[in-house]
Design an enzyme around this catalytic site. Structure first.
Site, PDB file in Angstrom:
ATOM      1  N   SER A   4      61.861  72.281  13.647  1.00  0.00           N
ATOM      2  CA  SER A   4      61.080  71.179  13.074  1.00  0.00           C
ATOM      3  C   SER A   4      59.640  71.303  13.558  1.00  0.00           C
ATOM      4  CB  SER A   4      61.633  69.823  13.550  1.00  0.00           C
ATOM      5  OG  SER A   4      60.715  68.788  13.257  1.00  0.00           O
ATOM      6  N   TYR A  21      64.214  64.832  20.494  1.00  0.00           N
ATOM      7  CA  TYR A  21      64.197  65.682  19.297  1.00  0.00           C
ATOM      8  C   TYR A  21      63.192  66.835  19.444  1.00  0.00           C
ATOM      9  CZ  TYR A  21      64.118  66.680  14.223  1.00  0.00           C
ATOM     10  OH  TYR A  21      64.211  67.270  12.977  1.00  0.00           O
TER      11      TYR A  21
HETATM   12  N1  LIG Z   1      64.160  65.810   6.786  1.00  0.00           N
HETATM   13  C1  LIG Z   1      63.146  66.203   7.519  1.00  0.00           C
HETATM   14  O1  LIG Z   1      62.012  65.707   7.368  1.00  0.00           O
HETATM   15  C2  LIG Z   1      63.318  67.293   8.546  1.00  0.00           C
HETATM   16  C3  LIG Z   1      62.155  67.823   9.128  1.00  0.00           C
HETATM   17  C4  LIG Z   1      62.273  68.828  10.067  1.00  0.00           C
HETATM   18  C5  LIG Z   1      63.517  69.300  10.425  1.00  0.00           C
HETATM   19  N2  LIG Z   1      64.629  68.766   9.863  1.00  0.00           N
HETATM   20  C6  LIG Z   1      65.909  69.306  10.298  1.00  0.00           C
HETATM   21  O2  LIG Z   1      66.618  69.786   9.185  1.00  0.00           O
HETATM   22  C7  LIG Z   1      68.024  69.655   9.422  1.00  0.00           C
HETATM   23  C8  LIG Z   1      68.663  68.880   8.281  1.00  0.00           C
HETATM   24  O3  LIG Z   1      68.030  67.621   8.214  1.00  0.00           O
HETATM   25  P1  LIG Z   1      68.184  66.655   6.946  1.00  0.00           P
HETATM   26  O4  LIG Z   1      66.871  66.053   6.724  1.00  0.00           O
HETATM   27  O5  LIG Z   1      68.871  67.346   5.843  1.00  0.00           O
HETATM   28  O6  LIG Z   1      69.109  65.559   7.618  1.00  0.00           O
HETATM   29  P2  LIG Z   1      70.281  64.656   6.999  1.00  0.00           P
HETATM   30  O7  LIG Z   1      70.068  64.419   5.554  1.00  0.00           O
HETATM   31  O8  LIG Z   1      70.377  63.523   7.942  1.00  0.00           O
HETATM   32  O9  LIG Z   1      71.569  65.614   7.152  1.00  0.00           O
HETATM   33  C9  LIG Z   1      71.954  66.065   8.414  1.00  0.00           C
HETATM   34  C10 LIG Z   1      73.237  66.841   8.268  1.00  0.00           C
HETATM   35  O10 LIG Z   1      73.633  67.310   9.577  1.00  0.00           O
HETATM   36  C11 LIG Z   1      74.987  66.885   9.811  1.00  0.00           C
HETATM   37  N3  LIG Z   1      75.225  66.692  11.224  1.00  0.00           N
HETATM   38  C12 LIG Z   1      74.566  65.886  12.092  1.00  0.00           C
HETATM   39  N4  LIG Z   1      75.111  65.979  13.307  1.00  0.00           N
HETATM   40  C13 LIG Z   1      76.147  66.860  13.208  1.00  0.00           C
HETATM   41  C14 LIG Z   1      77.103  67.376  14.118  1.00  0.00           C
HETATM   42  N5  LIG Z   1      77.094  67.000  15.412  1.00  0.00           N
HETATM   43  N6  LIG Z   1      78.001  68.277  13.666  1.00  0.00           N
HETATM   44  C15 LIG Z   1      78.014  68.684  12.373  1.00  0.00           C
HETATM   45  N7  LIG Z   1      77.148  68.205  11.460  1.00  0.00           N
HETATM   46  C16 LIG Z   1      76.232  67.309  11.873  1.00  0.00           C
HETATM   47  C17 LIG Z   1      75.126  65.592   9.033  1.00  0.00           C
HETATM   48  O11 LIG Z   1      76.492  65.297   8.853  1.00  0.00           O
HETATM   49  P3  LIG Z   1      76.975  63.778   8.520  1.00  0.00           P
HETATM   50  O12 LIG Z   1      76.857  63.643   7.032  1.00  0.00           O
HETATM   51  O13 LIG Z   1      78.377  63.759   9.033  1.00  0.00           O
HETATM   52  O14 LIG Z   1      76.065  62.854   9.256  1.00  0.00           O
HETATM   53  C18 LIG Z   1      74.389  65.968   7.756  1.00  0.00           C
HETATM   54  O15 LIG Z   1      75.201  66.767   6.924  1.00  0.00           O
HETATM   55  C19 LIG Z   1      68.165  68.974  10.777  1.00  0.00           C
HETATM   56  O16 LIG Z   1      68.346  69.952  11.782  1.00  0.00           O
HETATM   57  C20 LIG Z   1      66.831  68.295  10.956  1.00  0.00           C
HETATM   58  O17 LIG Z   1      66.511  68.103  12.304  1.00  0.00           O
HETATM   59  C21 LIG Z   1      64.562  67.766   8.930  1.00  0.00           C
END
Ligand SMILES: NC(=O)c1ccc[n+]([C@@H]2O[C@H](COP(=O)([O-])OP(=O)(O)OC[C@H]3O[C@@H](n4cnc5c(N)ncnc54)[C@H](OP(=O)(O)O)[C@@H]3O)[C@@H](O)[C@H]2O)c1
Length: 253
Positions: free
Chosen positions: A148, A161
């Protein structure tokens, strides 16, 4: 490639946290290209199961649903044993599962600290290690870790984070050096603000403030991160190793 034929030799991919947001977009991108994808999920909620059903219906024979909480080393080990039994090996590992639990460091609970570090950093470590064991036998493979921009900007309220994601970038570089000898490349992507549930959870004024910081004046789409992951995992990136590619609309430029 015809998505309905699945000859041995199609790319075998595992994506963690793949039933919504960025992970789902990554899984769909690989499925669309004909790959077999181990779609990791952590709980059998109704929404999750219906996403899995939709993927299996759309890409018959290509989807291997694998349940594991990535913060549990034991569950991760069992998940990769399942993948080994089903496919015998693995070509691409995408460590996407992650979450944030923001709060000022002085007020942050032990649970908030541990759950973010255990999922985002330790989960990436244990999945990378298990994936690398599967790839090492074939002397080839690629690992892509989702970091991130918080790792680079260390925002207020994100001690857990930012530290976990900075750890992911450092881990990526060490693994790139250690695993090159096994023909495995390891890279990271640092997304900026991407329009998923994670961003939706923020209050509108905070979203508006964030938007003002982005030179491209919009949030990113999950599919745009999937493009970057597919590039890093594929042959066009064959000489890229230990790199963190920032995809943030110019936020950190
Ligand atoms: N969105 C952003 O702006 C952004 C920016 C930078 C980085 N990221 C990174 O990108 C990645 C995906 O983010 P996103 O925005 O798509 O988030 P999201 O929509 O909240 O989805 C997160 C996913 O990770 C799963 N997850 C969380 N904890 C877990 C665990 N302990 N074991 C297995 N699965 C788990 C969740 O499962 P559940 O459905 O069961 O909760 C969900 O499928 C993350 O690593 C996040 O830090 C996101």
């Amino acid at each position: 490639m015809n998505a309905h034929r699945h000859p041995e030799g199609t790319t075998r991919v595992c994506v963690t946290g793949a039933t919504r947001g960025i992970g789902l977009a990554i899984a769909e991108r690989f499925l669309h290209s004909g790959a077999r994808v181990a779609v990791n999920y952590r709980s059998a909620r109704n929404e999750t199961m219906s996403v899995l059903e939709r993927l299996e219906h759309r890409y018959p024979g290509q989807v291997l649903p694998v349940k594991a909480d990535v913060s549990s080393f034991a569950e991760v080990k069992a998940m990769f044993a399942e993948i080994k039994t089903a496919w015998g090996g693995l070509d691409v590992q995408v460590n996407n599962a992650g979450h944030a639990k923001d709060g000022y460091a002085l007020m942050m609970s032990e649970e908030s600290w541990r759950s973010v570090v255990d999922t985002d950093l330790s989960g990436t470590f244990s999945c990378s290690r298990q994936a690398a064991w599967l790839m090492a036998a074939a002397k080839r493979g690629t690992i892509v870790n989702i970091a991130s921009v918080s790792a680079l900007t260390s925002p207020i309220g994100q001690a857990n984070y930012a530290a976990a994601k900075a750890g992911v970038i450092a881990l990526t570089k060490t693994l790139a050096k250690e695993l090159a000898t096994f023909g495995i490349r390891v890279n990271a992507v640092a997304p900026g603000f991407i329009d998923t549930d994670m961003l939706d959870s923020l209050p509108q004024p905070t979203r508006d403030d964030y938007l003002k910081l982005i030179p491209q004046a919009r949030f990113g789409r999950a599919e745009e991160i999937a493009d970057v992951v597919q590039f890093l995992a594929g042959p066009s990136a064959s000489y890229i190793n230990g790199h963190c590619l920032v995809a943030d609309g110019g936020l950190t430029a």
